[in-house]
Design an enzyme around this catalytic site. Structure first.
Site, PDB file in Angstrom:
ATOM      1  N   HIS B 216     -19.927 108.477  19.807  1.00 34.48           N
ATOM      2  CA  HIS B 216     -19.439 108.387  21.181  1.00 34.48           C
ATOM      3  C   HIS B 216     -19.991 107.158  21.927  1.00 34.48           C
ATOM      4  CE1 HIS B 216     -17.385 112.469  21.869  1.00 34.48           C
ATOM      5  NE2 HIS B 216     -17.360 112.157  20.589  1.00 34.48           N
ATOM      6  N   SER B 220     -14.451 105.678  18.347  1.00 31.61           N
ATOM      7  CA  SER B 220     -13.917 105.831  16.998  1.00 31.61           C
ATOM      8  C   SER B 220     -13.275 104.544  16.518  1.00 31.61           C
ATOM      9  CB  SER B 220     -12.867 106.943  16.978  1.00 31.61           C
ATOM     10  OG  SER B 220     -13.442 108.164  17.324  1.00 31.61           O
ATOM     11  N   LYS B 244      -4.160 117.828  17.802  1.00 29.31           N
ATOM     12  CA  LYS B 244      -3.973 117.259  16.463  1.00 29.31           C
ATOM     13  C   LYS B 244      -5.013 117.842  15.495  1.00 29.31           C
ATOM     14  CE  LYS B 244      -2.793 113.063  14.054  1.00 29.31           C
ATOM     15  NZ  LYS B 244      -1.829 111.980  14.198  1.00 29.31           N
ATOM     16  N   ASP B 245      -6.256 117.999  15.979  1.00 26.95           N
ATOM     17  CA  ASP B 245      -7.282 118.610  15.134  1.00 26.95           C
ATOM     18  C   ASP B 245      -6.940 120.065  14.812  1.00 26.95           C
ATOM     19  OD1 ASP B 245      -8.817 116.375  14.855  1.00 26.95           O
ATOM     20  OD2 ASP B 245     -10.254 116.872  16.441  1.00 26.95           O
ATOM     21  N   GLU B 288     -22.055 121.684 -10.437  1.00 26.53           N
ATOM     22  CA  GLU B 288     -20.884 121.946  -9.620  1.00 26.53           C
ATOM     23  C   GLU B 288     -20.029 120.685  -9.557  1.00 26.53           C
ATOM     24  OE1 GLU B 288     -20.334 125.132  -9.189  1.00 26.53           O
ATOM     25  OE2 GLU B 288     -20.568 125.346  -7.033  1.00 26.53           O
TER      26      GLU B 288
END
Lengths: 186, 409
Positions: B216, B220, B244-245, B288
């Site tokens: 922040h 972005s 959108k998220d 894994e």
């Protein structure tokens, strides 16, 4: 863009718009989803199957002499099984129910035909201590039953509270006689 | 009175709190009106998805820990009890176990998005490095979590991974003894792994907080890799990117649910349904899936210390990536050669994953070595040179000019 949308909404404020409906549906969907996920999390804290499987147990009680009792463990709690003498039974049956703190007849607290056996959860209804009284040498209070050493509550040979501060009788757990000397609690 | 915040909230209760503790102002500034580039694609969902995943892991993990017993004699049985007796225990465990896989899928996509669009470049170098720290913490947490069920793979995975440190000259063996709390992987090891597995997720929460604070500050990156110039180029975070998220979260939850309800053992190894046996190693030891490429790099080097160094080097190289990539252009959209190399790197990582899953013999040895060499070549040689020689495409003047060409005219 956002400014335009807000102005548009402001102009038609009193009406219910399609946007309101969409918001309501979306919020409800999210709330139902979160609730559906929250339940398994909460329910996992409830007793599991293996804990519930321990909720009944059988005990052999034939070797208890009259006038004495034993403590067995059921669901992690102490349960008193007491072999009452004929005198004790008579005293218990003769009490005036109306005078009791938590009125109950002696018949309602034992099984018919097995009046000599008292089975109660041995946890004082005041604050959870374990009263004395199974052994003849224990302090049994003025009523010959049980005496709680923590705050002095007294119970009679029917497990009924006769002297405070406990408010209720010792609870009778669900149990049944499998034979004359074998009981199943739970 | 000088210290009090001047709140603009109308509601008297919110205003009273906000004046003394401006949380509402902060949330509104950082998640409400926060100016966000208007040209995000769906790859910018994955940070939020990782956040959601972290919360899911912590919530299910706390409840699982209430039923888990970190003692070598009881651990395996306590996990079986969770599966069979605890109410919804099977669901919680499968969500947690598959959640680990989902977490790595999400985070790997998040990382490769950063690589493709140059999100690690100035001024976001520290943001990127904090992200690499989160990756390392996740790997440690994932590894220790996999040990807890105390199956065969848990036990031998723990043995192999802790033995990596024995490659360190002189003090290696002492370090391994220290890690084990004994002379083999045993009860003290399991106890401390449980303790750390519970602790590290909260450390991750703290580092994620720093990651977001750093984000922040710089703002972005975006698919064009150019900074927003004015209000024309940004949108408020809410409602545009919360929505959108949310779309991304719905898709993510659907994939997650398919995995949990229809293929809960898809990423698991059947050998882990056998209780740990310190006297028998399973025929095939496989970590894994999310560790397979690193495991392949470890085995590609026919030298104990060399292999361990290369494996840790594969992550270390990411720390210095902002200085290895010398190109001033961020987005691969405008870097034709880098774009090609990016896809070669992706293929290389997948091949390494396949190599890690197979016995090191025949073609797999050669593939493992070639891809390991290429992985380091990409970061240490190609990227520094590319910045000097690559002819990049012309950058658009602004985000809005690029996404709304008609409006700009």
């Amino acid at each position: 863009m956002s400014a335009t949308a807000q102005e548009h909404n402001a102009g038609h404020a009193p009406e219910h718009t399609k946007r309101d409906f969409l918001k309501l549906v979306a919020a409800s969907g999210a709330a139902i989803g979160v609730g559906a996920i929250a339940w398994p999390l909460i329910d996992s804290l409830n007793p599991s199957s293996d804990v519930l499987a321990l909720s009944s147990a059988e005990y052999e009680i034939g070797s208890i002499p009259a006038g004495q009792g034993i403590t067995v463990v059921w669901r992690g709690k102490p349960v008193f099984v007491r072999h009452r003498t004929p005198d004790e039974i008579k005293t218990a049956e003769g009490v005036k129910v109306a005078d009791l703190i938590d009125p109950a007849t002696d018949e309602s607290r034992v099984k018919a035909g097995h009046e000599q056996w008292l089975v109660v959860v041995g946890i004082c209804t005041h604050l959870g201590c374990i009263p004395l009284g199974n052994k003849t040498t224990d302090a049994r209070g003025d009523f010959g039953g049980y005496f709680c050493p923590c705050h002095g509550s007294q119970y009679d040979v029917s497990g009924r509270v006769r002297h405070g501060p406990a408010p209720l009788n010792l609870p009778v757990p669900p149990y049944a006689f499998l034979t004359d000397t074998r009981i199943k609690i739970g | 009175m000088v210290g009090l915040h001047k709140s603009e909230f109308k509601n008297p209760v919110i205003n009273w709190i906000d004046t003394r503790l401006p949380l509402f102002t902060m949330m509104s500034k950082e998640y409400g009106v926060f100016p966000t580039p208007k040209n995000f694609n769906y790859f910018w969902n994955f940070g939020a998805l990782a956040m959601v995943n972290l919360v899911i892991m912590i919530v299910t993990g706390i409840v699982l820990a209430m039923n888990y017993d970190p003692n070598t004699g009881n651990a395996f049985e306590s996990v079986e009890r969770i599966m069979r007796d605890v109410n919804y225990g099977w669901l919680l465990r499968y969500v947690h176990a598959n959640g680990a896989s989902m977490f790595f899928i999400v985070v790997y996509i998040h990382i490769f998005r950063g690589l493709y669009y140059g999100s690690y470049k100035k001024p976001r170098e520290l943001l990127w490095m904090i992200g690499v720290v989160i990756l390392l913490l996740m790997m440690a947490t994932g590894f220790m979590g996999y040990v807890l069920p105390w199956g065969q793979m848990s036990y031998w995975g723990a043995t192999v991974i802790t033995n990596l440190f024995s490659a360190i000259p002189v003090v290696g063996d002492s370090i391994v003894t220290l890690l084990w709390g004994g002379f083999s992987v045993d009860n003290p090891t399991l106890n401390r792994f449980f303790s750390l597995h519970y602790l590290l997720p909260f450390v991750i929460v703290g580092v994620v907080f720093l990651h977001i604070v750093a984000l922040h500050i710089t703002g972005s990156n975006n698919p064009l890799g150019i900074e927003p110039k004015d209000k024309q180029d940004t949108l408020p975070f809410h409602p545009y990117y919360t929505i959108k998220d949310s779309v991304g979260i719905c898709v993510y939850l659907m994939v997650f649910a398919v995995l949990v309800f229809f293929a809960p053992g898809f990423f698991g190894d059947p050998a882990n349904w056998t209780p740990a046996n310190p006297l028998v190693t399973p025929a095939a030891i496989v970590p894994e899936w999310y560790f397979l490429p690193f495991y392949a790099i470890l085995r590609a080097v026919p030298d104990k210390l060399g292999g361990v160094l290369m494996m840790f080097g594969a992550i270390a190289v990411l720390f210095v990536l902002p200085w290895l990539d010398t190109s001033p252009v961020r987005s691969a959209k405008f870097r034709p050669i880098y774009r090609l190399l990016f896809w070669v790197l992706i293929v290389c990582c997948f091949v390494l994953g396949a190599v890690g899953a197979h016995h090191p013999e025949g073609i797999w040895v050669i593939l493992g070595r070639v891809c390991t060499a290429y992985y380091f070549l990409h970061f240490l040689v190609l990227l520094p040179l590319l910045g000097k020689f690559e002819k990049t495409l012309p950058l658009p003047e602004s985000i809005s000019q690029a996404v709304l060409p008609a409006a700009a005219e």
